[in-house]
Design an enzyme around this catalytic site. Structure first.
Site, PDB file in Angstrom:
ATOM      1  N   GLY A  75       0.821  -1.590  -0.098  1.00 47.80           N
ATOM      2  CA  GLY A  75       0.059   0.196   0.070  1.00 47.80           C
ATOM      3  C   GLY A  75       0.754   1.378   0.303  1.00 47.80           C
ATOM      4  N   ARG A 128       0.973  -4.942  -5.815  1.00 50.94           N
ATOM      5  CA  ARG A 128       1.190  -6.331  -4.714  1.00 50.94           C
ATOM      6  C   ARG A 128       1.642  -7.190  -5.742  1.00 50.94           C
ATOM      7  NH1 ARG A 128      -0.945  -3.990   0.179  1.00 50.94           N
ATOM      8  NH2 ARG A 128      -2.763  -2.564  -0.461  1.00 50.94           N
ATOM      9  N   ASP A 155       4.863  -4.709   6.540  1.00 50.88           N
ATOM     10  CA  ASP A 155       5.259  -6.260   6.041  1.00 50.88           C
ATOM     11  C   ASP A 155       5.466  -7.072   5.008  1.00 50.88           C
ATOM     12  OD1 ASP A 155       2.374  -6.825   6.589  1.00 50.88           O
ATOM     13  OD2 ASP A 155       2.912  -7.733   8.091  1.00 50.88           O
ATOM     14  N   THR A 213       3.769   2.099   5.965  1.00 53.50           N
ATOM     15  CA  THR A 213       2.153   2.037   5.457  1.00 53.50           C
ATOM     16  C   THR A 213       2.178   2.974   6.901  1.00 53.50           C
ATOM     17  OG1 THR A 213       0.988   0.519   6.437  1.00 53.50           O
ATOM     18  CG2 THR A 213       3.321   0.271   7.423  1.00 53.50           C
ATOM     19  N   ASP A 217       0.111   1.632   9.038  1.00 52.87           N
ATOM     20  CA  ASP A 217      -1.515   1.344   9.481  1.00 52.87           C
ATOM     21  C   ASP A 217      -0.314   1.390  10.800  1.00 52.87           C
ATOM     22  OD1 ASP A 217      -2.779   0.230   8.232  1.00 52.87           O
ATOM     23  OD2 ASP A 217      -2.643  -1.830   7.406  1.00 52.87           O
ATOM     24  N   ASP A 240       1.698  -0.808  11.697  1.00 46.95           N
ATOM     25  CA  ASP A 240       1.059  -2.025  12.776  1.00 46.95           C
ATOM     26  C   ASP A 240       3.392  -2.843  12.705  1.00 46.95           C
ATOM     27  OD1 ASP A 240       2.071  -1.802   9.741  1.00 46.95           O
ATOM     28  OD2 ASP A 240       0.198  -4.150   9.851  1.00 46.95           O
ATOM     29  N   ARG A 273      -6.491  -2.913   8.903  1.00 44.68           N
ATOM     30  CA  ARG A 273      -6.919  -4.535   8.404  1.00 44.68           C
ATOM     31  C   ARG A 273      -6.823  -5.308   9.957  1.00 44.68           C
ATOM     32  NH1 ARG A 273      -7.052  -5.754   2.894  1.00 44.68           N
ATOM     33  NH2 ARG A 273      -4.390  -5.131   2.598  1.00 44.68           N
TER      34      ARG A 273
END
Ligand code: ADP
Ligand code: F6P
Length: 342
Positions: free
Chosen positions: A29, A90, A121, A145, A147, A149, A191
């Site tokens: 992303g 992707r 990741d 990213t 996110d 995370d 997500r």
């Protein structure tokens, strides 16, 4: 396109720390600040007299030989732009041995000794897969990213911009919620991770924040809304991360509407506006520091390491650690959110 399969690891080479040409790519992303990271990688490489090659479309471009030489001027006027000038993708083919071997052969043909991969990741898992079959190409990574995370860094490139985009949007939605007495369920990205939801939820004074890391207690939410209703407060914001366990904002909104039909409810899914836009100052500075460090790390002989920032200090974290462990939600933040939304 060269698709001749290359036998993996048949002629183990001694790992060379001599560096002549580096490749840089963005994958997974997109995230605001990726351009600032590319700029830092290319300009630091130039200052170290290294050649730099931009690889378009992430691992897909590695397989399809989408290589472009880059220079200091190639990355002029991009620090303030969202998205990624190198494009991203992707790439399921990179998950196959054949895809990895083709990518490796292309790197060898191009004379690239090392890669800087910018992504999440999944991107680092891809780097590890390449390393496992062909350890002579050295790889370092930058966490890109929205996110946030990734284990091993307090912040990922793009996260700060994304939460500010959410805060700006929710502030606007709150104007309408208050004017009409409506209850909004706002779905934000994440997500598997609730960092965007938790931090933007606290910053916007949201009535409730629902994240993937905790079980959604729908009865508790109904109780709170009933209590608010008794006090004539029928408007507000519930922030729902897309990976929330009941199934997201639409699902939670319909469960609430079933139990409390007098509430005027609306659902807003913020979607991909969270991934784009002008990177914040914090993201530009983080991307610049980590991009600079990636070249220094390669020159030090680093391999399979992510560059991160912990308590303001730049650190190098093995890909294995960054991908194996998920960044944990701080329980204190959950408590702050709970107490302040009472
Ligand atoms: P992100 O990097 O943002 O987490 P993805 O999870 O989509 O995004 O991963 C980016 C790309 O990395 C994938 O499309 C794929 O090409 C590659 N990748 C991810 N996991 C692996 C794996 N186990 N082996 C090889 N390549 C992988
Ligand atoms: O970039 C990470 C992320 O924003 C996740 O939070 C989200 O689930 C995903 O990307 C969606 O990406 P796409 O629409 O590209 O599949």
């Amino acid at each position: 396109m060269n698709r001749t399969p290359v036998a993996a690891n048949t002629q183990p080479k001694s790992k060379s720390t001599i560096l002549r040409k580096i490749g840089v790519l963005t994958s997974g992303g997109d995230a605001p600040g990726m351009n600032a990271a590319i700029r830092a990688v290319v300009r630091t490489a130039m200052s170290e007299k290294l050649l730099a090659v931009g690889i378009s479309h992430g691992y897909k471009g590695l397989i399809n030989k989408e290589f472009t030489p880059m220079f200091g001027y190639s990355v002029a006027d991009i620090i303030h732009r969202g998205g990624t000038i190198l494009k991203t993708s992707r790439c399921p083919e990179f998950k196959t041995d054949e895809g990895i071997d083709t990518a490796y052969q292309n790197l060898v043909d191009e004379g690239i000794d090392a890669l800087v991969v910018i992504g999440g990741d999944g991107t680092f898992r891809g780097a590890l897969a390449l390393h496992k079959r062909h350890p002579d190409i050295r790889i370092v990574g930058l966490p890109g990213t929205i996110d946030n995370d990734l284990y091993g860094t307090d912040f990922t490139i793009g996260y700060d911009t994304a939460i500010n985009t959410v805060v700006d949007a929710v502030d606007k939605i709150r104007d309408t919620a208050g004017s009409h007495g409506m209850l909004f369920f706002v779905e934000v990205m994440g997500r598997d991770a609730g960092f965007i939801a938790l931090n933007s939820g606290i910053a916007t004074g949201s009535e409730k924040i629902l994240i993937p890391e905790t079980q959604t207690d729908i009865d508790n939410l109904i109780d709170k809304l009933q209590y608010d209703q008794r006090k004539q407060k029928t408007w507000g914001i519930i922030i729902v991360a897309e990976g929330e366990q009941m199934g997201g904002a639409s699902k939670v909104a319909s469960l609430v509407k079933e139990k409390l039909p007098d509430y005027e409810t609306r659902v807003t899914i913020l979607g991909h506006i969270q991934r784009g836009g002008t990177p914040s100052c914090a993201d530009r500075v983080l991307a610049s520091r980590l991009g600079y460090e990636s070249i220094k790390a390669l020159l030090d002989g680093a391999d399979c390491m992510m560059m991160g920032s912990i308590n303001g200090k730049i650190v190098r974290v093995p890909f294995e650690k960054a991908t194996k462990h998920h960044q944990q939600i701080n329980p204190e933040m959950l408590e702050v959110a709970r107490v302040l939304s009472l």
